[in-house]
Design an enzyme around this catalytic site. Structure first.
Site, PDB file in Angstrom:
ATOM      1  CE  LYS A  14      56.660-139.889  10.156  1.00  0.00           C
ATOM      2  NZ  LYS A  14      56.129-139.170  11.331  1.00  0.00           N
ATOM      3  NE  ARG A  89      56.341-144.593  14.726  1.00  0.00           N
ATOM      4  CZ  ARG A  89      55.530-144.161  13.747  1.00  0.00           C
ATOM      5  NH1 ARG A  89      55.580-144.673  12.552  1.00  0.00           N
ATOM      6  NH2 ARG A  89      54.684-143.207  13.999  1.00  0.00           N
ATOM      7  NE  ARG A 128      46.998-137.456  11.378  1.00  0.00           N
ATOM      8  CZ  ARG A 128      48.248-137.964  11.405  1.00  0.00           C
ATOM      9  NH1 ARG A 128      49.094-137.673  10.454  1.00  0.00           N
ATOM     10  NH2 ARG A 128      48.627-138.734  12.387  1.00  0.00           N
ATOM     11  NE  ARG A 134      46.047-142.101  12.407  1.00  0.00           N
ATOM     12  CZ  ARG A 134      47.345-141.928  12.154  1.00  0.00           C
ATOM     13  NH1 ARG A 134      47.735-141.548  10.957  1.00  0.00           N
ATOM     14  NH2 ARG A 134      48.230-142.159  13.088  1.00  0.00           N
ATOM     15  NE  ARG A 146      50.264-141.214  17.529  1.00  0.00           N
ATOM     16  CZ  ARG A 146      49.479-140.472  16.751  1.00  0.00           C
ATOM     17  NH1 ARG A 146      48.336-139.993  17.208  1.00  0.00           N
ATOM     18  NH2 ARG A 146      49.828-140.226  15.512  1.00  0.00           N
TER      19      ARG A 146
END
Ligand code: ADP
Length: 192
Positions: A14, A89, A128, A134, A146
């Site tokens: 996204k 969400r 990532r 992160r 998640r």
């Protein structure tokens, strides 16, 4: 105005695709994940509270993110339109968004649903995590949580917008440019 929701699980692409769409259509980007991370970086009470949820891979409470989106839209009310990335969400967030857009005399034009299988998503997020630092991308059990949150609370949004005939599916695996073209063809349909 042109308002687009970029929808999909964590790691679907996204953020990457938003950038291209923003430039092409002159829209403002609302990423609730980015807004929350900015709050945390500034050390605000909201940021520190939200961090507990984010680090665990849980969703942040609706009231917090809805308030942030409302503030952002008010501050950018003269924009040509918005790309919503990572928001809504939950169904209550989607309902709140409808009300907010109505207040601004506009609506959601299209929901672009990027679909990618879970094994590929885990690979992308772990990769990532190595470069972004992160914490929620580094640990596989947080990532799995998640996805669980996504399935339980976020996926129902797909049928919410399908019923309104606004949801389109785009395969999120392949060349970034090819995926971008697919997304643009759906956006262009709205502009006809
Ligand atoms: P990704 O889509 O890769 O998971 P984001 O940057 O969009 O990353 O979100 C990171 C985290 O921020 C989420 O796992 C969640 O804890 C929180 N978050 C972001 N947007 C929302 C939202 N709309 N509602 C609740 N929590 C959110």
């Amino acid at each position: 105005m042109l308002n687009i929701i970029l929808f999909g699980p964590p790691g679907a692409g996204k953020g990457t695709q938003s950038e291209g769409l923003l430039n092409k259509y002159g829209l403002k980007h609302i990423s609730t994940g980015d807004l929350l991370r900015a709050e945390r970086k500034s050390g605000t009470t909201l940021g520190l509270e939200a961090d507990k949820f984010i680090s665990a891979g849980d969703l942040v409470p609706d009231s917090v993110v809805i308030g942030m989106v409302e503030n952002f839209m008010t501050a950018n009310h003269d924009s040509e339109g918005f790309i919503f990335d990572g928001f809504p969400r939950t169904i209550p967030q989607a309902e709140a968004l409808d009300i907010l857009l109505e207040k601004h005399n506009t609506k959601i034009h299209v929901v672009l649903g990027l679909e990618v299988d879970e094994d590929e998503l885990v690979k992308r997020l772990l990769l990532r995590g190595e470069s972004s630092g992160r914490a929620d991308d580094k640990d596989e059990s947080t990532i799995r949580n998640r996805f669980q949150e996504y399935e339980n609370k976020t996926l129902p949004i797909k049928s919410y917008y399908s019923k309104l005939d606004k949801y389109v599916v785009v395969q999120g695996i392949g060349e970034i440019q090819e995926i971008f073209s697919q997304l643009c063809s759906h956006v262009d349909e709205c502009l006809k």
